[in-house]
Design a protein around this motif. Structure first.
Motif, PDB file in Angstrom:
ATOM      1  N   THR A  71      26.012  38.926  20.179  1.00 53.04           N
ATOM      2  CA  THR A  71      25.995  40.213  20.887  1.00 53.04           C
ATOM      3  C   THR A  71      24.830  40.379  21.858  1.00 53.04           C
ATOM      4  O   THR A  71      25.000  41.033  22.898  1.00 53.04           O
ATOM      5  N   PRO A  72      23.638  39.799  21.605  1.00 59.78           N
ATOM      6  CA  PRO A  72      22.560  39.967  22.597  1.00 59.78           C
ATOM      7  C   PRO A  72      22.830  39.259  23.930  1.00 59.78           C
ATOM      8  O   PRO A  72      22.268  39.645  24.949  1.00 59.78           O
ATOM      9  N   VAL A  73      23.675  38.230  23.919  1.00 63.42           N
ATOM     10  CA  VAL A  73      23.891  37.441  25.143  1.00 63.42           C
ATOM     11  C   VAL A  73      25.321  37.520  25.671  1.00 63.42           C
ATOM     12  O   VAL A  73      25.579  37.164  26.825  1.00 63.42           O
ATOM     13  N   ILE A  74      26.258  37.968  24.827  1.00 62.15           N
ATOM     14  CA  ILE A  74      27.654  38.106  25.256  1.00 62.15           C
ATOM     15  C   ILE A  74      28.093  39.539  24.928  1.00 62.15           C
ATOM     16  O   ILE A  74      28.499  39.822  23.788  1.00 62.15           O
ATOM     17  N   PRO A  75      28.006  40.463  25.877  1.00 55.72           N
ATOM     18  CA  PRO A  75      28.335  41.868  25.588  1.00 55.72           C
ATOM     19  C   PRO A  75      29.741  42.059  25.033  1.00 55.72           C
ATOM     20  O   PRO A  75      29.970  42.951  24.205  1.00 55.72           O
ATOM     21  N   GLU A  76      30.679  41.229  25.467  1.00 58.78           N
ATOM     22  CA  GLU A  76      32.057  41.374  25.003  1.00 58.78           C
ATOM     23  C   GLU A  76      32.198  41.104  23.506  1.00 58.78           C
ATOM     24  O   GLU A  76      33.174  41.520  22.879  1.00 58.78           O
ATOM     25  N   ALA A  77      31.237  40.395  22.920  1.00 58.86           N
ATOM     26  CA  ALA A  77      31.297  40.115  21.483  1.00 58.86           C
ATOM     27  C   ALA A  77      31.266  41.409  20.677  1.00 58.86           C
ATOM     28  O   ALA A  77      31.962  41.537  19.664  1.00 58.86           O
ATOM     29  N   ARG A  78      30.491  42.381  21.133  1.00 59.78           N
ATOM     30  CA  ARG A  78      30.434  43.670  20.419  1.00 59.78           C
ATOM     31  C   ARG A  78      31.770  44.394  20.509  1.00 59.78           C
ATOM     32  O   ARG A  78      32.219  44.997  19.521  1.00 59.78           O
ATOM     33  N   ALA A  79      32.424  44.308  21.653  1.00 58.51           N
ATOM     34  CA  ALA A  79      33.730  44.958  21.795  1.00 58.51           C
ATOM     35  C   ALA A  79      34.749  44.330  20.851  1.00 58.51           C
ATOM     36  O   ALA A  79      35.565  45.035  20.238  1.00 58.51           O
ATOM     37  N   VAL A  80      34.726  42.995  20.727  1.00 54.22           N
ATOM     38  CA  VAL A  80      35.634  42.329  19.795  1.00 54.22           C
ATOM     39  C   VAL A  80      35.342  42.763  18.365  1.00 54.22           C
ATOM     40  O   VAL A  80      36.256  43.075  17.584  1.00 54.22           O
ATOM     41  N   LEU A  81      34.069  42.811  18.002  1.00 51.64           N
ATOM     42  CA  LEU A  81      33.692  43.191  16.630  1.00 51.64           C
ATOM     43  C   LEU A  81      34.119  44.628  16.322  1.00 51.64           C
ATOM     44  O   LEU A  81      34.539  44.922  15.195  1.00 51.64           O
ATOM     45  N   ASN A  82      34.017  45.523  17.303  1.00 51.71           N
ATOM     46  CA  ASN A  82      34.436  46.903  17.076  1.00 51.71           C
ATOM     47  C   ASN A  82      35.918  46.977  16.737  1.00 51.71           C
ATOM     48  O   ASN A  82      36.338  47.742  15.858  1.00 51.71           O
ATOM     49  N   LEU A  83      36.730  46.148  17.420  1.00 50.88           N
ATOM     50  CA  LEU A  83      38.164  46.125  17.135  1.00 50.88           C
ATOM     51  C   LEU A  83      38.445  45.499  15.767  1.00 50.88           C
ATOM     52  O   LEU A  83      39.306  45.971  15.016  1.00 50.88           O
ATOM     53  N   VAL A  84      37.718  44.450  15.431  1.00 48.45           N
ATOM     54  CA  VAL A  84      37.896  43.811  14.121  1.00 48.45           C
ATOM     55  C   VAL A  84      37.537  44.775  13.000  1.00 48.45           C
ATOM     56  O   VAL A  84      38.236  44.873  11.981  1.00 48.45           O
ATOM     57  N   ASP A  85      36.458  45.506  13.184  1.00 51.41           N
ATOM     58  CA  ASP A  85      35.995  46.413  12.129  1.00 51.41           C
ATOM     59  C   ASP A  85      36.932  47.594  11.910  1.00 51.41           C
ATOM     60  O   ASP A  85      36.837  48.283  10.885  1.00 51.41           O
ATOM     61  N   GLN A  86      37.830  47.839  12.864  1.00 51.67           N
ATOM     62  CA  GLN A  86      38.824  48.897  12.669  1.00 51.67           C
ATOM     63  C   GLN A  86      39.991  48.436  11.805  1.00 51.67           C
ATOM     64  O   GLN A  86      40.804  49.245  11.371  1.00 51.67           O
ATOM     65  N   CYS A  87      40.077  47.112  11.563  1.00 53.41           N
ATOM     66  CA  CYS A  87      41.173  46.552  10.764  1.00 53.41           C
ATOM     67  C   CYS A  87      40.803  46.558   9.292  1.00 53.41           C
ATOM     68  O   CYS A  87      39.666  46.231   8.935  1.00 53.41           O
ATOM     69  N   PRO A  88      41.720  46.911   8.408  1.00 55.94           N
ATOM     70  CA  PRO A  88      41.434  46.878   6.966  1.00 55.94           C
ATOM     71  C   PRO A  88      41.044  45.477   6.519  1.00 55.94           C
ATOM     72  O   PRO A  88      41.494  44.470   7.073  1.00 55.94           O
ATOM     73  N   GLN A  89      40.191  45.394   5.510  1.00 59.77           N
ATOM     74  CA  GLN A  89      39.752  44.099   4.989  1.00 59.77           C
ATOM     75  C   GLN A  89      40.901  43.348   4.325  1.00 59.77           C
ATOM     76  O   GLN A  89      41.011  42.126   4.438  1.00 59.77           O
ATOM     77  N   HIS A  90      41.747  44.067   3.610  1.00 60.26           N
ATOM     78  CA  HIS A  90      42.844  43.425   2.887  1.00 60.26           C
ATOM     79  C   HIS A  90      44.161  44.079   3.301  1.00 60.26           C
ATOM     80  O   HIS A  90      44.341  45.288   3.157  1.00 60.26           O
ATOM     81  N   VAL A  91      45.066  43.261   3.834  1.00 55.60           N
ATOM     82  CA  VAL A  91      46.366  43.775   4.254  1.00 55.60           C
ATOM     83  C   VAL A  91      47.463  42.957   3.582  1.00 55.60           C
ATOM     84  O   VAL A  91      47.253  41.807   3.187  1.00 55.60           O
ATOM     85  N   GLN A  92      48.639  43.570   3.434  1.00 55.63           N
ATOM     86  CA  GLN A  92      49.768  42.899   2.799  1.00 55.63           C
ATOM     87  C   GLN A  92      50.992  42.946   3.705  1.00 55.63           C
ATOM     88  O   GLN A  92      51.181  43.910   4.457  1.00 55.63           O
ATOM     89  N   ARG A  93      51.788  41.916   3.598  1.00 54.80           N
ATOM     90  CA  ARG A  93      53.022  41.822   4.376  1.00 54.80           C
ATOM     91  C   ARG A  93      54.030  42.836   3.848  1.00 54.80           C
ATOM     92  O   ARG A  93      54.075  43.143   2.650  1.00 54.80           O
ATOM     93  N   GLY A  94      54.871  43.352   4.765  1.00 56.04           N
ATOM     94  CA  GLY A  94      55.921  44.270   4.362  1.00 56.04           C
ATOM     95  C   GLY A  94      57.121  43.525   3.810  1.00 56.04           C
ATOM     96  O   GLY A  94      57.055  42.337   3.497  1.00 56.04           O
ATOM     97  N   LYS A  95      58.256  44.191   3.727  1.00 54.69           N
ATOM     98  CA  LYS A  95      59.444  43.596   3.094  1.00 54.69           C
ATOM     99  C   LYS A  95      60.188  42.629   4.016  1.00 54.69           C
ATOM    100  O   LYS A  95      61.038  41.877   3.553  1.00 54.69           O
TER     101      LYS A  95
END
Length: 451
Positions: free
Chosen positions: A229-253
């Motif tokens: 993040t200190p050298v690639i500003p876009e890395a923070r934007a990617v991390l913000n999107l990742v952190d919005q995703c639940p840690q554990h997800v399950q497939r539907g039917k």
């Protein structure tokens, strides 16, 4: 080799002869701990050597004398990196090494031959293998040596750059002198004899793959981008999107089908046709929400590039979990692509150097949502070339290497075939579009019946 404006993997030779921050060590101190080297040859085999005492009963490799000795002169270069350092140091070393690669493709170096060189400790911990370069000047020109010594004083972190110079003594013995920048001056910090070394049972880059290319979980990949993040500003934007995703997800039917394949195997056509036939949602990895930054991360070293693609898979997994509740899901590339390209890039040499079948590096990450079925589309090399002609599609560095480097292409394909839990079902995509579609739909139906 697949590099660009980045600085792929870490370094090498200096780690052998000196500690990362040793400024005034003697030659004896600089030679600890002992390390070995793997040099990639033009025929994609590896030549192994070490610096120091001869290994009993081990014959010298005649290829080394031809590569490192006269009539020309050879040099090794690296940015030393200690084993066990954190993500920040690994990323920094990788970017500096990549910058070094770009410099070695300019000026007087253009007449030289550049090869991949890997430094490792045979019995050391994971995280100690270092990537660097061997530069062979067939003319032994003074301008080459002068330009290399100038590199020691250029750019951020240049004080850590180590330059090895190979020479033959009057008795025919091959030696390496090590140069580094100390207190603003170029100093010789080590000297040792070049001796043959045993080839390890496992390629020396493989133990480092979980920390540098094939991340075992979301947290490991996230740590790498956090360090960026200190050298690639876009890395923070990617991390913000990742952190919005639940840690554990399950497939539907509904079924989740991942479709993999090299460029020009018909993957895009097949995924679209299958999603239309099944009335399925079509997703792609990396997902569109981070696709705008793909070119930026493609120009970064392997450790950064693969962290970006790995986190993209976790974002896609979150989308899969939501969509598979309502309909089938087709995924255009997923984790297998990320891992296959990473292994083929980081493991130098040919097919015989890849991790053996059933190695843990081929196992699906436990915290990533799995598809029900993974299909690998394949065509002959000749058919790929025919399909690629006239496409006019912009390629990544790795995709371009698929066309020009048959060994790299074979390594990627073999990595796909060795993936497990789930493995890939190979589909011959050479027949007509309709026949391939029917084959794929039949496999999907059969998989659904076994669910």
């Amino acid at each position: 080799m697949a590099f660009a404006r980045r600085a792929p993997a870490p370094p090498l030779l200096g780690q052998f002869l000196g500690q990362l921050h040793a400024r005034h060590g003697t030659c004896a101190r600089a030679m600890a701990p002992p390390r070995c080297f793997a040099l990639e040859l033009p025929d994609c085999t590896l030549a192994h050597f070490a610096l120091g005492a001869d290994a009993p009963g081990l014959r010298s490799d005649p290829r080394l004398a031809a590569l490192l000795g006269p009539p020309g002169r050879s040099y090794s270069l690296c940015v030393p990196l200690a084993a066990g350092v954190g993500c920040g140091e690994r990323v920094r070393a990788a970017r500096l090494t990549q910058r070094l690669l770009l410099q070695l493709r300019r000026g007087p170096f253009q007449r030289c031959r550049l090869s991949r060189l890997l430094c490792y400790c045979p019995e050391g911990p994971a995280g100690g293998a270092q990537h660097g370069f061997l530069l062979q000047d067939p003319r032994d020109g003074p301008d080459t040596r002068r330009a290399l010594l100038q590199l020691l004083g250029q750019g951020a972190g240049a004080a850590l750059l180590h330059l090895g110079e190979f020479q033959v003594d009057r008795h025919g013995g091959l030696w390496q002198r090590l140069w580094a920048l100390q207190d603003g001056a170029q100093r010789q910090v080590g000297c040792a004899r070049v001796v043959p070394a045993h080839e390890p049972a496992l390629h020396p880059a493989v133990p480092d793959l979980p920390s540098s290319a094939v991340f075992p979980d979301r947290a490991a990949a996230r740590d790498v981008l956090e360090a960026c993040t200190p050298v690639i500003p876009e890395a923070r934007a990617v991390l913000n999107l990742v952190d919005q995703c639940p840690q554990h997800v399950q497939r539907g039917k509904f079924q989740v089908i991942a479709i993999e394949g090299l460029d020009a195997t018909g993957k895009t056509t097949v995924t679209q046709a299958v999603s239309d036939a099944l009335k399925a949602v079509l997703l792609k990895s990396p997902p569109s929400c981070i696709g705008q930054w793909r070119k930026i991360f493609d120009d970064e070293p392997t450790i950064v590039r693969r962290a970006f693609y790995s986190l993209g898979n976790y974002i896609v997994a979150s989308e899969i979990a939501k969509e598979s509740v309502k309909s089938p899901v087709i995924v255009d590339r997923y984790w297998h692509s990320t891992a296959a390209y990473a292994i083929a890039t980081e493991v130098s040499g040919g097919l015989q150097q890849l991790p053996p079948a059933h190695h843990p590096v081929y196992q699906w990450p436990e915290d990533l949502l799995k598809p029900d079925l993974v299909l690998l589309l394949t065509v002959s090399p000749e058919e790929r070339v025919r399909r690629l002609q006239g496409r006019g599609v912009e390629k990544t560095q790795e995709e371009a290497e698929l066309e020009g480097n048959s060994v790299f292409r074979q390594k990627v394909q073999e990595c796909y075939r060795r993936m497990e839990n789930p493995g890939c079902h190979v589909v011959d995509a050479s027949p007509s579009r309709e026949m391939v579609l029917q084959t794929v739909l039949s496999l999907i139906r059969n998989s659904g019946e076994r669910r």
